[in-house]
Structures are given as C-alpha cells and as structure tokens.
Design a protein around this motif. Structure first.
Motif, mmCIF file in Angstrom:
data_model
loop_
_atom_site.group_PDB
_atom_site.id
_atom_site.type_symbol
_atom_site.label_atom_id
_atom_site.label_comp_id
_atom_site.label_asym_id
_atom_site.label_seq_id
_atom_site.Cartn_x
_atom_site.Cartn_y
_atom_site.Cartn_z
ATOM 1 N N ALA A 10 8.995 1.418 5.122
ATOM 2 C CA ALA A 10 8.929 0.184 4.341
ATOM 3 C C ALA A 10 8.104 0.384 3.065
ATOM 4 O O ALA A 10 8.472 -0.104 1.987
ATOM 5 C CB ALA A 10 8.328 -0.934 5.188
ATOM 6 N N ARG A 11 7.003 1.096 3.170
ATOM 7 C CA ARG A 11 6.173 1.337 1.980
ATOM 8 C C ARG A 11 6.911 2.183 0.956
ATOM 9 O O ARG A 11 6.779 1.966 -0.256
ATOM 10 C CB ARG A 11 4.866 2.003 2.394
ATOM 11 C CG ARG A 11 3.988 1.126 3.285
ATOM 12 C CD ARG A 11 2.692 1.821 3.642
ATOM 13 N NE ARG A 11 1.969 1.140 4.706
ATOM 14 C CZ ARG A 11 0.653 1.191 4.857
ATOM 15 N NH1 ARG A 11 -0.084 1.893 4.013
ATOM 16 N NH2 ARG A 11 0.070 0.550 5.847
ATOM 17 N N ALA A 12 7.702 3.152 1.433
ATOM 18 C CA ALA A 12 8.493 3.970 0.508
ATOM 19 C C ALA A 12 9.541 3.122 -0.205
ATOM 20 O O ALA A 12 9.781 3.283 -1.410
ATOM 21 C CB ALA A 12 9.162 5.110 1.276
ATOM 22 N N LEU A 13 10.166 2.214 0.523
ATOM 23 C CA LEU A 13 11.159 1.331 -0.093
ATOM 24 C C LEU A 13 10.500 0.402 -1.108
ATOM 25 O O LEU A 13 11.081 0.114 -2.169
ATOM 26 C CB LEU A 13 11.866 0.519 0.993
ATOM 27 C CG LEU A 13 12.754 1.318 1.944
ATOM 28 C CD1 LEU A 13 13.193 0.449 3.119
ATOM 29 C CD2 LEU A 13 13.974 1.886 1.215
ATOM 30 N N ARG A 14 9.290 -0.044 -0.800
ATOM 31 C CA ARG A 14 8.573 -0.889 -1.751
ATOM 32 C C ARG A 14 8.270 -0.127 -3.035
ATOM 33 O O ARG A 14 8.367 -0.692 -4.131
ATOM 34 C CB ARG A 14 7.292 -1.409 -1.100
ATOM 35 C CG ARG A 14 6.603 -2.497 -1.911
ATOM 36 C CD ARG A 14 5.621 -3.287 -1.057
ATOM 37 N NE ARG A 14 4.564 -2.453 -0.535
ATOM 38 C CZ ARG A 14 4.162 -2.467 0.729
ATOM 39 N NH1 ARG A 14 4.773 -3.246 1.612
ATOM 40 N NH2 ARG A 14 3.174 -1.702 1.131
ATOM 41 N N VAL A 45 -3.121 8.185 6.892
ATOM 42 C CA VAL A 45 -3.837 7.587 8.010
ATOM 43 C C VAL A 45 -2.864 6.852 8.929
ATOM 44 O O VAL A 45 -2.935 6.966 10.162
ATOM 45 C CB VAL A 45 -4.956 6.654 7.511
ATOM 46 C CG1 VAL A 45 -5.671 6.000 8.694
ATOM 47 C CG2 VAL A 45 -5.953 7.425 6.662
ATOM 48 N N LEU A 46 -1.937 6.105 8.348
ATOM 49 C CA LEU A 46 -0.913 5.434 9.153
ATOM 50 C C LEU A 46 -0.081 6.466 9.905
ATOM 51 O O LEU A 46 0.215 6.287 11.098
ATOM 52 C CB LEU A 46 -0.014 4.583 8.257
ATOM 53 C CG LEU A 46 1.205 3.951 8.934
ATOM 54 C CD1 LEU A 46 0.787 2.992 10.043
ATOM 55 C CD2 LEU A 46 2.074 3.229 7.901
ATOM 56 N N ALA A 85 1.552 -2.450 9.659
ATOM 57 C CA ALA A 85 2.100 -1.137 9.326
ATOM 58 C C ALA A 85 2.654 -1.098 7.914
ATOM 59 O O ALA A 85 2.618 -0.052 7.253
ATOM 60 C CB ALA A 85 3.186 -0.768 10.331
ATOM 61 N N MET A 86 3.148 -2.223 7.434
ATOM 62 C CA MET A 86 3.687 -2.282 6.079
ATOM 63 C C MET A 86 2.594 -2.330 5.013
ATOM 64 O O MET A 86 2.871 -2.233 3.823
ATOM 65 C CB MET A 86 4.604 -3.491 5.929
ATOM 66 C CG MET A 86 5.935 -3.328 6.633
ATOM 67 S SD MET A 86 7.092 -4.674 6.289
ATOM 68 C CE MET A 86 6.439 -5.982 7.315
#
Length: 397
Positions: free
Chosen positions: A43-47, A117-118, A268-269
């Motif tokens: 999700a972070r990569a998509l953001r 870290v995640l 997580a996001m």
C-alpha cells in the motif's frame, strides 16, 4: 459451500507489470501479522506512485474470496491476494516464503522504498529471525540507517515494561495478562519501573533475566519454553519508532489482524493508529492469557488439545505450542472456532483445508478455514460437539 474448490493458482502475469498499469488496486489480505505487513508495504508503494488502493482483511479463504467476488472492478483495476483466495487474481501467496518477502520484492520492482521496520516486524510475525536468509540485507539496511539497534531485554511494543510484559503474547509466565501481578514480579529488581526512559543495558538485562526465569520456572511450562523465550530476548529496539521493538511491533500486528483488522491495516499502511492498535493488543493479550490459564487440556499422540470458553483461539494455540505443550502440535477449540499451531516449519494451508473437508464429510455445517506457516484456523457451527472436532482433526494431522 466454503471449501468447494482449491485456491486458484497465482496469475501468470508478473505482479509488478499488473500494478504498473492499474488505475486502482484492491489488496485482499490474510488475517495475520505477516500478511498485514506485506499489505502495508504494498500500500505504501502504491501511495508513492499515486495509485489509489484499498486494503481488505479476511479471516478465512471464503471471506477473502467473497470480498473479491462482491466487487465489480473497472477495466484497469487490479486485485492482489496476500493469502489464498479462490479466484483468478494476482497472488503473493507462496508455499515456502513469508508474504513479507514477496511484498519486498514487488515493492522494489516498483522502484519504491520499503519501510525496513515494518518489513522486519512482518518477518518476525512469520516466525523468521530478522537477518536470517533473504532478510540479511534488510536488517543491515535498517542498522545502517539507525532504525534498529539490538539490546538486552525483551521484545515488547511499549517502553513501559509492566504494560509490555503483561500483555505480550510472545511470552507466557504465571503473571501474564495481569499488570498488577506483573508489577509485583518485577518489584524485587533494583529498577524504577516508572522511569523506563532512564534504563540502560543492565536494567534491560535484569528484566529479561527475571522474566526468563519466571517463564521457565512456571509449573505448567513445557521444556520447549526454555528455547522459545530465547527468541523474545535481546530484541531489536526501534529508537525512533512508535513501538519500542521489532518483536513488539510484530505482536501488535498479529493482535490487530485477528481482532481489529481495520485498525491493523491502517497501522501497516502508515496511518496514525498506534494508540487504538495498542488498545486492541492489550485486550487481545488479556483475553489470550486468561483463556490459556482457564483451558481444559487433553493429550494425544502428537497433539495437545485445549478447550476454552472464550478468547482468541489463534493466540492461545500459538502460546500453548510455544510454552505449554508437551506435543509438537496444538489444537485450541473454542465456541464455533478452532486453531491449530505446530512447532514444525510446514505451512498448514493444505492440512487445514483437508480438515475442513473432513468436517463437511461428517456433516459439520458452515465450515470455513485458513492456513499459514505453522498455523491454521477453522470456523464452523457452534453447536458441534468438541469431541467431534478433536476426533476429526486427529484423523488428518
């Protein structure tokens, strides 16, 4: 019927190319810490790429499949499964790797920067030691950036040792689940329990040693507890993070995935969900320790069975196999649900699916299931007798 048809084979289209051209991405995740971390990384990569997305968490294969089939996607939508789904979608589910490792590969293919870290917390949730095997580069990167630092003590998510130890499901001692009893257990140490910001290595070491002795010295502890507690000692601290250690972060991901998946997904996001996540983790820890202490037990060849009236069967099974079970596998049976945990390295997806099919063959209604590495989950009609559940599981395991 929820167990009809095996999970579809992963799409042959490379996941990165699917996502690069997607106008919207639906991520459907298994309800555990590994899958939650993998979903957050993706999700972070998509953001970063300004690609709209949604994360859904499903407790069973049937739950996730329903989430996929209930949507009417646009032509340029993509769906990614993090865990088995009975639908023709792109999947990160693999038989021999944590979902977090697969997500890391995908994120890097998308030229995005993963949160180390995640990712490390996801690996711990998948029972992988940080830095082992394929994760060596990840740990080294986190160390070089000053994001983690190994120190004495225990892997809990909070700086407050009483709070962290009382609610952690990464250990089980006679005082677990009870903050007052935990405080009493630590009272004999020459440490100010109200000032954790002043602790040095010796203070953390003293707490770790005292807890390890209590865990191993518990009258109900199995010999395996001495080995298991070692994995909670000498944690990777995270000095600039919302959680105190990588292992503690993993514990929170596991708890929220089971009990408050919306909060866990937000965490997580990268959203500000630390306090509600900790509240969910505390409640889950209290319930799990109380259920384990009050469980009825039975021992069979290779299987230790716990019957609980109420509580998170997944956490109870996981703690029992790690600290209480004289057998290599544990079955925790609750009210209309059960969980299996094992000390082996095998994935339990196929095994739990076979158990679910046996349930249906003997006439147990409303069966749903899920399985991951060392763990499995079953849901069924609450009126089914516990002895029927035990006998069926024993036939398959």
């Amino acid at each position: 019927m929820s167990t009809e048809g095996r999970s579809a084979e992963p799409s042959s289209a490379p996941a990165a190319s699917v996502l690069e051209s997607a106008g919207f991405v639906h991520i459907v995740a298994r309800a555990d810490g590994d899958a939650l971390a993998a979903s957050g990384l993706l999700a972070r990569a998509l953001r970063e790429r300004d690609t709209p997305y949604q994360v859904s968490v499903g407790r069973t294969v049937a739950d996730r499949t329903a989430r996929v089939r209930d949507r009417e996607p646009a032509a340029d939508d993509a769906t990614i499964g993090v865990g088995a789904v009975d639908a023709d979608i792109t999947s990160l589910e693999t038989a021999d790797r944590p979902a977090t490792l697969a997500a890391l590969d995908l994120v890097r293919d998308l030229d995005a920067t993963p949160d180390p870290v995640l990712a490390l917390a996801g690996l711990v949730a998948a029972d992988v030691e940080p830095g082992a095997g394929e994760s060596e580069w990840l740990l080294e990167s986190a160390r070089e950036r000053g994001l983690v630092d190994r120190r004495p003590g225990l892997a809990v998510p909070t700086a407050d040792p009483v709070d962290g130890l009382a609610h952690s499901t990464r250990l089980h001692a006679p005082w677990s689940g009870d903050p007052d009893a935990t405080r009493d257990a630590l009272a004999g140490l020459d440490i100010d329990l109200e000032a954790p910001e002043t602790y040095d290595g010796d203070d953390h070491r003293a707490i770790g040693s005292a807890v390890a002795l209590d865990v191993i010295g518990d009258d109900d502890a199995a010999p395996v507890a001495a080995e298991t507690i070692q994995r909670a000692l000498r944690p990777y601290a995270t000095p600039d993070h919302g959680f105190a250690t990588v292992g503690g972060y993993a514990d929170v991901l596991e708890a929220t995935a089971r009990t408050e998946p919306g909060t866990g997904a937000a965490l997580a996001m990268g959203h500000d969900a630390h306090e509600p996540a900790l509240a969910a983790w505390r409640a889950d820890g209290r319930d799990a320790h109380a259920a384990l202490e009050g469980a009825s037990t039975g021992r069979y060849d290779g299987l230790f069975v716990l019957g609980i009236d109420d509580g998170p069967v997944d956490a109870v099974a996981r703690m029992a196999v790690a600290f209480r079970s004289p057998e290599p596998s544990v079955l925790a049976v609750g009210n209309g649900e059960a969980a299996v945990a094992t000390r082996g390295d095998e994935r339990l997806g196929a095994t739990v699916e076979a158990v679910a099919r046996e349930f249906e063959d003997v006439g147990i209604p409303d069966v749903a299931y899920d399985g991951g590495r060392r763990r499995g989950y079953l849901r069924y009609d609450a009126d089914v007798d516990e002895s029927t559940i035990i006998a069926t599981v024993r036939e398959v395991l």
